[in-house]
Design an enzyme around this catalytic site. Structure first.
Site, short mmCIF file in Angstrom:
data_model
loop_
_atom_site.label_atom_id
_atom_site.label_comp_id
_atom_site.label_asym_id
_atom_site.label_seq_id
_atom_site.Cartn_x
_atom_site.Cartn_y
_atom_site.Cartn_z
N HIS A 122 -2.19 7.56 7.07
CA HIS A 122 -0.91 8.68 6.37
C HIS A 122 -1.76 10.05 5.85
O HIS A 122 -1.01 10.95 6.24
CB HIS A 122 -0.53 7.91 5.11
CG HIS A 122 0.57 7.06 5.49
ND1 HIS A 122 1.91 7.35 5.99
CD2 HIS A 122 0.80 5.62 5.39
CE1 HIS A 122 2.61 6.61 6.29
NE2 HIS A 122 2.27 5.22 5.49
N GLN A 128 3.35 9.78 1.00
CA GLN A 128 4.66 9.24 0.87
C GLN A 128 5.46 9.57 -0.02
O GLN A 128 6.83 9.47 -0.36
CB GLN A 128 4.49 7.79 1.10
CG GLN A 128 3.88 7.23 2.42
CD GLN A 128 3.73 5.76 2.48
OE1 GLN A 128 2.58 5.34 2.19
NE2 GLN A 128 4.76 5.04 3.02
N CYS A 141 6.19 0.01 7.24
CA CYS A 141 5.91 1.14 6.25
C CYS A 141 6.97 1.49 5.37
O CYS A 141 8.28 1.52 6.13
CB CYS A 141 5.40 2.30 7.29
SG CYS A 141 4.97 3.67 6.43
N LEU A 142 6.82 1.91 4.18
CA LEU A 142 8.10 2.35 3.29
C LEU A 142 8.64 3.36 3.80
O LEU A 142 9.74 3.86 3.47
CB LEU A 142 7.48 2.29 1.88
CG LEU A 142 6.95 0.92 1.22
CD1 LEU A 142 6.46 1.35 -0.23
CD2 LEU A 142 8.04 0.10 1.09
N GLY A 151 0.80 -1.25 -0.07
CA GLY A 151 -0.13 0.09 -0.09
C GLY A 151 0.77 1.21 -0.02
O GLY A 151 1.90 1.26 0.39
N HIS A 159 -4.00 1.59 7.69
CA HIS A 159 -2.75 2.16 7.76
C HIS A 159 -2.60 3.30 6.75
O HIS A 159 -1.91 4.48 6.84
CB HIS A 159 -1.81 1.13 7.34
CG HIS A 159 -0.28 1.43 7.33
ND1 HIS A 159 0.56 1.13 8.02
CD2 HIS A 159 0.31 2.33 6.39
CE1 HIS A 159 1.74 1.52 7.91
NE2 HIS A 159 1.66 2.43 6.66
N GLU A 160 -3.00 3.19 5.37
CA GLU A 160 -3.01 4.45 4.40
C GLU A 160 -3.78 5.47 4.86
O GLU A 160 -3.29 6.68 4.59
CB GLU A 160 -3.39 3.44 3.10
CG GLU A 160 -2.33 2.57 2.52
CD GLU A 160 -1.01 2.62 2.68
OE1 GLU A 160 -0.44 3.56 2.80
OE2 GLU A 160 -0.19 1.70 2.87
NI NI Z 1 2.99 3.44 5.58
#
Ligand code: NI
Length: 169
Positions: free
Chosen positions: A140, A51, A94-95, A46, A136-137
């Site tokens: 963000h 991000q 998370c990236l 995701g 999670h997204e």
């Molecule tokens: Ni993330």
């Protein structure tokens, strides 16, 4: 398509509350394609626009297991309209939060509404991994990282290790 640079913790940009998309212009599908490429290239499941440096309410995700056919989806202005049950999201990562994973408490099932790139309204119900990814997204988009949802002790340890890395690099 282009691979985009991922904004990483502790960049304060990640704390922004993202703006809704109010006009569906040609930049949106292009951004979604680039987000997809970036997510796949980084082995993510995701990604939120914030991000990759765009503070607008757009997320992409694909939780397909490896070697299965892709099932890519985007949601513009996503809103979680229902949350039910609870579960432990094991070893969430998370990236934007490199080299760290932690268990996080999440709702087990959700209903999310949003638009696709054609402006078509979608209502999706998910359980387990997909529900976790959406939570999670969407976090963000509200400036929240998964490390904001763990114990402050664990969070401080991570912050300290990142600060040390930055100092030594
Ligand atoms: Ni993330």
């Amino acid at each position: 398509m282009a691979m985009l640079k991922i904004v990483k913790f502790p960049d304060p940009f990640l704390k922004r509350k993202c703006k809704p998309v109010d006009k569906m212009d040609a930049r949106i599908p292009k951004l979604i394609e680039d987000m997809a490429e970036t997510m796949y290239a980084s082995s993510g499941i995701g990604l939120a626009a914030i991000q990759v440096g765009v503070d607008q309410r757009i997320i992409v995700f694909d939780t397909t297991e490896e070697n299965k056919e892709r099932s890519f989806l985007e949601l513009i202005n996503p809103e979680i309209i229902k949350m039910e049950g609870s579960c432990v999201s094991e070893e969430e990562g998370c990236l934007s939060v490199p080299d760290f994973k932690s268990n996080v408490k999440r709702a087990k099932s959700i209903v999310v509404q949003g638009l696709d790139r054609n402006g078509k309204k979608k209502t999706l119900s998910y359980n387990d991994l997909r529900a976790i990814v959406i939570q999670h997204e969407v976090d963000h988009l509200n400036g929240i990282l998964f490390i904001d949802r763990i114990s402050s002790l664990k969070r401080e340890l991570y912050k300290r290790s990142i600060k040390k890395q930055i100092k030594n690099s």
